[in-house]
Design a protein around this motif. Structure first.
Motif, PDB file in Angstrom:
ATOM      1  N   LYS A 211       0.826  -1.214   0.000  1.00 43.67           N
ATOM      2  CA  LYS A 211       0.000   0.000   0.000  1.00 43.67           C
ATOM      3  C   LYS A 211       0.863   1.269   0.000  1.00 43.67           C
ATOM      4  CE  LYS A 211      -2.072   1.204   3.929  1.00 43.67           C
ATOM      5  NZ  LYS A 211      -2.969   1.156   5.108  1.00 43.67           N
ATOM      6  N   GLY A 212       2.109   1.142   0.507  1.00 43.79           N
ATOM      7  CA  GLY A 212       2.991   2.314   0.510  1.00 43.79           C
ATOM      8  C   GLY A 212       3.412   2.791   1.886  1.00 43.79           C
ATOM      9  N   VAL A 213       3.044   2.033   2.925  1.00 44.21           N
ATOM     10  CA  VAL A 213       3.541   2.375   4.261  1.00 44.21           C
ATOM     11  C   VAL A 213       5.051   2.148   4.265  1.00 44.21           C
ATOM     12  CG1 VAL A 213       3.550   1.667   6.697  1.00 44.21           C
ATOM     13  CG2 VAL A 213       1.378   1.843   5.456  1.00 44.21           C
ATOM     14  N   LEU A 214       5.789   3.094   4.859  1.00 44.42           N
ATOM     15  CA  LEU A 214       7.247   3.012   4.859  1.00 44.42           C
ATOM     16  C   LEU A 214       7.736   2.420   6.174  1.00 44.42           C
ATOM     17  CD1 LEU A 214       7.917   6.548   3.333  1.00 44.42           C
ATOM     18  CD2 LEU A 214       7.808   4.348   2.122  1.00 44.42           C
ATOM     19  N   PHE A 215       8.639   1.459   6.090  1.00 43.49           N
ATOM     20  CA  PHE A 215       9.156   0.780   7.277  1.00 43.49           C
ATOM     21  C   PHE A 215      10.566   1.290   7.581  1.00 43.49           C
ATOM     22  CE2 PHE A 215       6.003  -2.523   8.184  1.00 43.49           C
ATOM     23  CZ  PHE A 215       5.185  -2.411   7.063  1.00 43.49           C
ATOM     24  N   ASP A 216      10.678   1.933   8.743  1.00 43.97           N
ATOM     25  CA  ASP A 216      11.970   2.450   9.196  1.00 43.97           C
ATOM     26  C   ASP A 216      12.549   1.461  10.209  1.00 43.97           C
ATOM     27  OD1 ASP A 216      14.020   4.513   9.692  1.00 43.97           O
ATOM     28  OD2 ASP A 216      13.068   4.706  11.655  1.00 43.97           O
ATOM     29  N   VAL A 217      13.874   1.355  10.257  1.00 45.96           N
ATOM     30  CA  VAL A 217      14.492   0.410  11.192  1.00 45.96           C
ATOM     31  C   VAL A 217      14.197   0.823  12.647  1.00 45.96           C
ATOM     32  CG1 VAL A 217      16.671  -0.475  12.110  1.00 45.96           C
ATOM     33  CG2 VAL A 217      16.272  -0.464   9.643  1.00 45.96           C
ATOM     34  N   GLY A 218      14.540   2.044  13.018  1.00 44.43           N
ATOM     35  CA  GLY A 218      14.324   2.469  14.415  1.00 44.43           C
ATOM     36  C   GLY A 218      14.986   1.527  15.397  1.00 44.43           C
ATOM     37  N   HIS A 219      16.280   1.346  15.221  1.00 44.24           N
ATOM     38  CA  HIS A 219      17.025   0.314  15.960  1.00 44.24           C
ATOM     39  C   HIS A 219      16.896   0.453  17.476  1.00 44.24           C
ATOM     40  CE1 HIS A 219      20.265  -2.193  17.365  1.00 44.24           C
ATOM     41  NE2 HIS A 219      20.617  -2.539  16.147  1.00 44.24           N
ATOM     42  N   GLY A 220      17.336   1.580  18.004  1.00 44.93           N
ATOM     43  CA  GLY A 220      17.230   1.850  19.429  1.00 44.93           C
ATOM     44  C   GLY A 220      17.873   0.797  20.308  1.00 44.93           C
ATOM     45  N   GLY A 221      17.398   0.738  21.539  1.00 44.16           N
ATOM     46  CA  GLY A 221      17.934  -0.231  22.486  1.00 44.16           C
ATOM     47  C   GLY A 221      17.266  -1.586  22.343  1.00 44.16           C
ATOM     48  N   ALA A 222      15.977  -1.608  22.001  1.00 43.35           N
ATOM     49  CA  ALA A 222      15.224  -2.869  21.969  1.00 43.35           C
ATOM     50  C   ALA A 222      14.514  -3.103  20.642  1.00 43.35           C
ATOM     51  CB  ALA A 222      14.193  -2.877  23.090  1.00 43.35           C
ATOM     52  N   GLY A 223      14.708  -2.208  19.683  1.00 37.61           N
ATOM     53  CA  GLY A 223      13.879  -2.226  18.485  1.00 37.61           C
ATOM     54  C   GLY A 223      14.402  -3.029  17.312  1.00 37.61           C
TER      55      GLY A 223
END
Ligand SMILES: [Zn+2]
Length: 359
Positions: A211-223
């Motif tokens: 559909k076009g939703v964008l997926f970002d990594v967002g690594h962080g501490g637990a992500g």
């Protein structure tokens, strides 16, 4: 310095043989509303100062992920954005006081779409969208209000999860093409992981991506978990951007910096070219800032020079699992708006040799 470099000299030649010249890197998930408040992200010590971390890892632009809300954005601007050499952009939080901890950030009465949209409009050169995250209630009002604010301001919605009672499927269904979900590859109790127990990417996640939703990594501490990221990558859920989720608790853990995330993805199997696109042009497009993330004529002179080290390198995830890679990216030189702001090995400097003092 002024003695040695004539002020009229507008061009400088740097030998970048064997190095890669790329646009300045863009990190679309950071927490940089640093201040003095104990145990707070907003105006607090859980955030970090952008210039302390960015240039040494080739990053010239960061986007703060809703650490400030529409009520305290101006303090963030005054205290950090205006004082930083790093270009600091922001998603503004639908919660008026941003990430100010409980009970303030859970207060639905302080989530106002009109106020948020007004602040976006007022600071449209800096604010690139609206964030929803960190809400523990079961109603959809905060999510709807954030979405409403983005409709009013024609900006993307940034979904940072920590919404334990709102299902991932419903969140993704409500998101529009161009909206961004972060912490894409987390495996934590508060959100359903994108890959199921059998290692299959969930069909509704694939549908959201289509559909076009964008997926970002967002690594962080637990992500970020290999158990999610690797099967997702193999089944086609390739992250659109490498948001680091830089803050006090992620910087020294498996995340380290955005270059480390990029190197990690090379170890997972992504090509160098694809890695660079996801660190530059993709994030620029996702925040509708096509003036960034490219080296076209007329683009802002934010430039990063990278070296690709060869050897044996270890990369870890949030569960202290390790994979090995043969390449590691390093920021050799970082240029922000035409000015050298980081030079690891002094390649822009003049070779020094001993000369007798001439009097
Ligand atoms: Zn975050």
């Amino acid at each position: 310095m002024a003695d040695n470099i004539p002020a009229t000299q507008s061009k400088k030649t740097i030998d970048a043989t064997g190095l890669y010249v790329v646009p300045g890197l863009i990190d679309i998930h950071t927490h940089v509303f640093v201040g003095t408040k104990a145990d707070k992200f907003a105006d607090g010590i859980f955030s970090v100062s952008p210039d302390d971390f960015t240039f040494k890892s080739g990053v010239t632009t960061v986007v703060d992920a809703g650490t400030s809300g529409w009520r305290n954005f101006s303090l963030f601007k005054e205290q950090v954005i205006d004082k930083s050499q790093t270009r600091v952009l922001a998603f503004v939080n639908i919660a008026g006081s941003g990430m100010s901890g409980k009970p303030l950030q859970e207060d639905i009465n302080d989530m106002n779409a009109d106020s948020a949209a007004h602040v976006v409009e007022k600071y449209k050169d800096i604010i690139v969208g609206v964030k929803i995250g960190h809400h523990e209630g079961s109603d959809w009002i905060p999510f709807e209000r954030a979405l409403n604010a983005t409709k009013k301001s024609n900006t993307p919605l940034f979904v940072e999860c920590h919404l334990p009672q709102l299902s991932l499927e419903d969140q993704l269904k409500k998101m529009r093409p161009g909206d961004i979900i972060t912490h894409s590859f987390e495996q934590v109790s508060e959100r359903m992981p994108v890959v199921d127990e059998k290692g299959k990417l969930r069909p509704f996640v694939i549908a959201a991506q289509k559909k076009g939703v964008l997926f970002d990594v967002g690594h962080g501490g637990a992500g970020f978990w290999f158990s999610q990221a690797v099967p997702a990558f193999q089944q086609g859920l390739v992250p659109n951007s490498f948001g680091s989720d830089l803050h006090r608790f992620s910087m020294n853990a498996g995340m380290k910096n955005m270059l480390n995330i990029m190197s990690k993805y090379m170890a997972i199997g992504m090509s160098f070219k694809d890695v660079i696109t996801r660190a530059t042009w993709n994030p620029a497009k996702s925040i509708k800032r096509e003036d960034l993330g490219n080296l076209d004529v007329g683009a802002i002179a934010d430039i990063t020079v990278l070296s690709v080290l060869n050897g044996k390198f270890g990369f870890t995830d949030a569960g202290a699992n390790r994979i090995q890679g043969n390449h590691k990216l390093e920021a050799e030189l970082t240029i922000r708006a035409g000015k050298i702001v980081w030079d690891l090995n002094g390649i822009s400097a003049d070779p020094w040799k001993l000369e007798l003092n001439k009097k």
